[in-house]
Write an enzyme that holds these catalytic residues in place. Structure first.
Site, PDB file in Angstrom:
ATOM      1  N   LYS A  39      28.599 -19.907  -6.823  1.00 57.64           N
ATOM      2  CA  LYS A  39      28.058 -19.008  -5.807  1.00 57.64           C
ATOM      3  C   LYS A  39      27.238 -17.893  -6.439  1.00 57.64           C
ATOM      4  O   LYS A  39      26.192 -17.501  -5.914  1.00 57.64           O
ATOM      5  CB  LYS A  39      29.184 -18.426  -4.950  1.00 57.64           C
ATOM      6  CG  LYS A  39      29.980 -19.479  -4.174  1.00 57.64           C
ATOM      7  CD  LYS A  39      30.919 -18.865  -3.165  1.00 57.64           C
ATOM      8  CE  LYS A  39      30.160 -18.287  -1.999  1.00 57.64           C
ATOM      9  NZ  LYS A  39      29.434 -19.308  -1.220  1.00 57.64           N
ATOM     10  N   ALA A  41      25.545 -17.892  -9.421  1.00 60.18           N
ATOM     11  CA  ALA A  41      24.264 -18.404  -9.913  1.00 60.18           C
ATOM     12  C   ALA A  41      23.335 -18.730  -8.758  1.00 60.18           C
ATOM     13  O   ALA A  41      22.131 -18.435  -8.801  1.00 60.18           O
ATOM     14  CB  ALA A  41      24.491 -19.634 -10.784  1.00 60.18           C
ATOM     15  N   GLY A 237      24.568 -20.903   2.418  1.00 59.38           N
ATOM     16  CA  GLY A 237      25.025 -19.532   2.594  1.00 59.38           C
ATOM     17  C   GLY A 237      24.650 -18.645   1.423  1.00 59.38           C
ATOM     18  O   GLY A 237      24.298 -17.474   1.596  1.00 59.38           O
ATOM     19  N   ASP A 238      24.706 -19.183   0.222  1.00 58.61           N
ATOM     20  CA  ASP A 238      24.320 -18.429  -0.972  1.00 58.61           C
ATOM     21  C   ASP A 238      22.828 -18.112  -0.944  1.00 58.61           C
ATOM     22  O   ASP A 238      22.405 -17.018  -1.334  1.00 58.61           O
ATOM     23  CB  ASP A 238      24.651 -19.220  -2.236  1.00 58.61           C
ATOM     24  CG  ASP A 238      26.121 -19.569  -2.341  1.00 58.61           C
ATOM     25  OD1 ASP A 238      26.956 -18.853  -1.749  1.00 58.61           O
ATOM     26  OD2 ASP A 238      26.438 -20.575  -3.013  1.00 58.61           O
ATOM     27  N   ARG A 271      17.584 -30.212   1.809  1.00 64.38           N
ATOM     28  CA  ARG A 271      17.461 -30.687   0.431  1.00 64.38           C
ATOM     29  C   ARG A 271      18.841 -31.008  -0.141  1.00 64.38           C
ATOM     30  O   ARG A 271      19.830 -30.371   0.206  1.00 64.38           O
ATOM     31  CB  ARG A 271      16.791 -29.611  -0.437  1.00 64.38           C
ATOM     32  CG  ARG A 271      15.422 -29.188   0.068  1.00 64.38           C
ATOM     33  CD  ARG A 271      14.855 -28.014  -0.720  1.00 64.38           C
ATOM     34  NE  ARG A 271      13.480 -27.740  -0.340  1.00 64.38           N
ATOM     35  CZ  ARG A 271      12.686 -26.852  -0.927  1.00 64.38           C
ATOM     36  NH1 ARG A 271      13.156 -26.130  -1.949  1.00 64.38           N
ATOM     37  NH2 ARG A 271      11.454 -26.685  -0.518  1.00 64.38           N
TER      38      ARG A 271
END
Length: 289
Positions: A39, A41, A237-238, A271
């Site tokens: 999360k 990175a 979400g990240d 993706r």
């Protein structure tokens, strides 16, 4: 301005499966790939690709130098990513089914061994008005947030993976909180307070396909999700979080930051992958929904 992100760095191993395995089930995968994840990175790459000067605070093992280098190639400042000799890089085993849903198993590894001197060195460079971002895949979140608040930084927290104790400890130091609908319900159960009563200036509750809700003082505003067909929800979400904070760091009002982040997250779910495929600002601006 800059974003300092105390965050995890993982090697993500993706297994394509016909459906998510149930208890006791052995399932043959249709494919395997490795990518950069975690999360922390993911959020750092998203913020950098959204145009923010992003400094990552973290750690990898000797087996994870490729991950650090890939972050650097994505525009992230990795000077404060420590290399540990005796600890493996964190990694995630991610099962992704044909509908794009996922189930994840994490090994924290170096993410739980970030040296205190690494955190201190990074924050010693920060200036008032910069942003500190933290998540729950590392340790010492509250301690670092307290230091950042004392230095005049805008303190942001992504409450995932959700931990009631960790979240309660960091709440007094926050300017920004982002969590999903399930995590918001868990936090309310743990604190007996709804999201708008936590004393945090900006709270965003992501609602999946329904979009997102922003709560700030007396303001409650809903933002619809973009109409897309998801193939992989991992990292969406990240991506949203990184884009929101990057846009704010660049001076955009929160409403515009959320709208931009919603577009980035919508593009992301079309993706396969995590940090490797987070869209850049040009792609988000040019996307047609």
């Amino acid at each position: 301005m800059a974003i300092y992100n105390l965050g995890s760095i993982n090697a993500d191993y993706f297994y394509r499966v016909p459906h998510l395995p149930g208890p006791g089930e052995t399932l043959a995968a249709n494919g395997l790939s490795r990518g950069l994840g975690g999360k922390g990175a993911n959020m750092s790459v998203a913020a950098a690709r959204a145009g923010a000067h992003t400094i990552h605070i973290g750690a990898v093992g000797m087996d994870g130098l490729w991950a650090r280098d890939q972050m650097m190639e994505s525009g992230v400042d990795t000077r404060h990513v420590a290399t540990l000799d005796d600890t493996p890089t964190g990694h995630a085993i991610i099962n992704v089914d044909d509908a794009g849903e996922n189930a994840i198993v994490l090994l924290p590894g170096a993410n739980h061994e970030i040296p205190s001197k690494t955190r201190a060195a990074a924050l010693s460079e920060a200036s008032p008005g910069d942003t500190l971002l933290v998540q729950n895949e590392t340790l010492n979140q509250a301690k670092t947030a307290k230091t950042a608040r004392e230095l005049g930084l805008y303190v942001a927290y992504a409450a995932a993976p959700f931990d009631a104790t960790a979240t309660a400890a960091i709440l007094p130091f926050l300017d920004f909180l982002i969590l999903n609908e399930i995590e918001a319900a868990q936090l309310t159960a743990a604190t007996s307070k709804t999201a708008d009563a936590l004393g945090v200036a900006d709270v965003i509750v992501t609602l999946g396909a329904k979009g997102a809700r922003w709560l700030s003082g007396d303001t409650i505003r809903d933002f619809p999700a973009m109409p897309v067909t998801p193939v992989d929800t991992t990292g969406a979400g990240d991506t949203f979080t990184g884009y929101v904070l990057a846009a704010r760091d660049r001076g955009l009002p929160m409403e515009q930051a959320i709208a931009l982040a919603s577009r980035a997250a919508a593009l992301m779910v079309t993706r396969h992958g995590t940090a490797d495929v987070i869209p850049d600002l040009k792609e988000v601006d040019e996307a047609r929904f």
